[in-house]
Design an enzyme around this catalytic site. Structure first.
Site, PDB file in Angstrom:
ATOM      1  N   LYS A  78       1.078  -1.386   0.202  1.00 62.34           N
ATOM      2  CA  LYS A  78       0.014  -0.019   0.379  1.00 62.34           C
ATOM      3  C   LYS A  78       0.650   1.281  -0.037  1.00 62.34           C
ATOM      4  O   LYS A  78       2.237   1.495   0.415  1.00 62.34           O
ATOM      5  CB  LYS A  78      -1.185  -0.088   1.936  1.00 62.34           C
ATOM      6  N   SER A 102      -9.584   1.330   3.120  1.00 63.51           N
ATOM      7  CA  SER A 102      -8.719   2.187   1.571  1.00 63.51           C
ATOM      8  C   SER A 102      -7.786   1.450   1.024  1.00 63.51           C
ATOM      9  O   SER A 102      -7.130   1.670   0.079  1.00 63.51           O
ATOM     10  CB  SER A 102      -7.629   3.177   2.392  1.00 63.51           C
ATOM     11  N   SER A 126      -9.969  -0.740   6.473  1.00 69.03           N
ATOM     12  CA  SER A 126      -9.033  -0.630   5.759  1.00 69.03           C
ATOM     13  C   SER A 126      -8.298  -1.912   4.967  1.00 69.03           C
ATOM     14  O   SER A 126      -8.505  -1.934   3.934  1.00 69.03           O
ATOM     15  CB  SER A 126      -8.378   0.660   5.941  1.00 69.03           C
TER      16      SER A 126
HETATM   17  N1  GLN Z   1     -13.031   3.027   6.151  1.00 61.88           N
HETATM   18  C1  GLN Z   1     -12.633   4.256   7.450  1.00 61.88           C
HETATM   19  C2  GLN Z   1     -12.000   5.704   7.531  1.00 61.88           C
HETATM   20  O1  GLN Z   1     -12.321   6.432   6.075  1.00 61.88           O
HETATM   21  C3  GLN Z   1     -11.358   3.406   7.836  1.00 61.88           C
HETATM   22  C4  GLN Z   1     -10.349   3.512   6.878  1.00 61.88           C
HETATM   23  C5  GLN Z   1      -9.045   2.493   7.375  1.00 61.88           C
HETATM   24  O2  GLN Z   1      -9.294   1.559   7.502  1.00 61.88           O
HETATM   25  N2  GLN Z   1      -7.830   3.626   7.042  1.00 61.88           N
HETATM   26  O3  GLN Z   1     -11.673   6.377   8.343  1.00 61.88           O
END
Ligand code: GLN
Length: 483
Positions: free
Chosen positions: A75, A150, A174
């Site tokens: 990532k 994400s 994410s």
């Molecule tokens: N969807 C969640 C957010 O927008 C989690 C994102 C993540 O785990 N990085 O914060």
């Protein structure tokens, strides 16, 4: 069946060369990625050079770790030295990582091959990978849909067979939610199990790095490589890390599972609910028992997270000021103007929204009402998990209340996107390990089953995941991908 292990066996028996694997995966990237758009950078020369060396070593009969020659993706918020780390943000578009993240170093020590860096929501804020400043990644199962986020690039690259495994980061879901949307396995380890040195911080009390793979065995192999204490991350746990892979055991009879009623409610899509119920039935055939129980605090988890995570983000992202890192706006008369212009152009809308919410919640006068209150609710969530684990060995929920949604569907409605994290967020709030595995083969769309265990009980999750993988039948489909 472990994809990594069978590839490793082929390298050792001389049936397959690492260079052929890397060339064929690069060809898949060339064919698929113009549509899927998972990669932000592909490290072709480096990967081929490493493959050539490994082929020589295998020929000489050297003993090499299981991950040697296995193509992986990382990532784009995790450093790989001398290559870009953009966090899918204009602010870091030209930033080159000056050092390796600990996880990168550990994978490279095992001679894994890093094929490139993959797309994400900007600074890991989002659930669809639509918040990337550069490109929208598509779901390989159905390219009109999002891959989740994400870590959407990490999930799509594995699901489209461009790589065998990848690393993502998980602050509120994410790793698990994109794994569930793309029909693969995603593991968020216990807070402290994996070093975050070299991960660009989003919300430091919640962030964890973990693997996305096709099978539970592959998840265990990657975890073995990245886990363990790191003096460079003061939050990393000093506990010894056993080899999860060698201790895998699918005998789970007698295990007691609790299912929080709140997460099988009317807000969950009917097909998700049905898949999860069918999965629970399959587990019964393995000697597992389950029952519903209640966790009332789950209702408050999303709103609590959307105070704590933005508060920490507003503080962590203060360093992107045009002075020390990345983008700097030109033509400004004063430092203040330069900082404003840099952050104004450099950050996308969702990141700005989070910084504003976070700064507001931390400001004097609101700190007690929002931030301190959220911390108190966080403790209640942790206590409810402790109470539940006094009765149950594992908690099971759907990973997400829905299957993969269409591109654009929630993009202009942040609240509807936030609510989608209802089942994954509580796990980060309590620092627990959780595994998302496919409930069913992708027909029509994948559904993820989330398994949650007490802190540092990763092995229990992997064993139960493996038992499920064996009865669910989807693992046999993997042999196709393994060809
Ligand atoms: N969807 C969640 C957010 O927008 C989690 C994102 C993540 O785990 N990085 O914060």
């Amino acid at each position: 069946m472990s994809v990594i292990q069978s590839m490793a066996n082929q390298y050792r028996s001389g049936q397959r060369r690492v260079s052929d694997t890397i060339q064929s995966r690069l060809a898949t990237i060339t064919q698929q990625d113009p549509t899927i758009r998972a990669f932000l950078s592909v490290h072709t020369d480096q990967a081929l050079a490493q493959a050539a060396t490994l082929d020589q070593w295998f020929k000489e009969g050297r003993e090499l770790p299981l991950l040697a020659g296995i193509p992986l993706a990382i990532k784009d918020n995790i450093h790989v030295k001398n290559t870009p780390t953009t966090c899918a943000s204009k602010l870091l578009q030209h930033f080159i990582a000056p050092y390796h993240a600990t996880v990168t170093e550990r994978l490279l020590n095992q001679h894994a091959i890093i094929m490139g860096k993959v797309n994400m929501d900007e600074f890991a804020m989002g659930s669809s990978t639509e918040n990337s400043a550069f490109q929208i990644t598509r779901n390989p199962v159905d390219p009109s849909r999002v891959p989740g986020g994400s870590s959407g690039g990490s999930a799509a690259a594995v699901a489209a067979n461009m790589v065998v495994g990848s690393l993502g980061s998980d602050t509120g879901g994410s790793i698990r939610q994109p794994a569930s949307f793309c029909g693969i396995v995603g593991f968020k380890p216990t807070y402290g199990r994996v070093s975050r040195y070299g991960l660009v911080a989003f919300a430091s009390s919640l962030d964890q790095i973990g693997p996305l793979t096709r099978t539970v065995e592959d998840s265990a192999i990657m975890l073995d490589a990245i886990c363990g204490h790191d003096p460079l991350d003061s939050t990393s746990s000093p506990r010894p890390t056993p080899s999860f892979f060698t201790q895998l055991n699918p005998d789970v009879s007698g295990l007691k599972v609790g299912v929080p009623r709140e997460l099988i409610s009317e807000h969950v899509m009917p097909e998700v609910r049905e898949s999860v119920m069918a999965a629970l039935d399959r587990l019964i055939t393995q000697g597992v028992s389950w029952e519903f129980f209640s966790m009332p605090s789950l209702k408050a988890a999303v709103s609590t997270y959307y105070i704590i995570a933005p508060a920490e983000a507003s503080s962590n992202l203060a360093r992107f000021d045009g002075v020390r890192y990345g983008h700097r706006a030109d033509g400004c008369a004063t430092v203040k103007e330069m900082m404003q212009a840099t952050r104004g152009d450099g950050f996308g809308d969702e990141v700005k929204r989070r910084i504003m919410i976070g700064t507001y919640c931390l400001s004097s006068g609101y700190y007690d009402a929002y931030y301190n209150k959220a911390q108190a609710v966080r403790r209640v969530i942790q206590q409810e998990f402790n109470t539940a684990f006094a009765q149950y060995d594992v908690i099971i929920t759907p990973t997400s209340p829905t299957t993969a949604f269409s591109i654009g569907q929630h993009h202009h409605d942040p609240l509807s996107m936030y609510i989608a994290d209802i089942a994954t967020i509580p796990v980060n709030m309590a620092g627990l390990p959780a595994l998302s595995i496919p409930c069913q083969p992708s027909d029509p769309l994948p559904v993820g089953l989330q398994l949650i265990a007490p802190a540092f009980e990763e092995q229990r999750l992997l064993n139960l995941g493996l038992a499920y993988q064996q009865v669910a039948g989807w693992a046999t489909l993997l042999e196709v991908h393994n060809a």
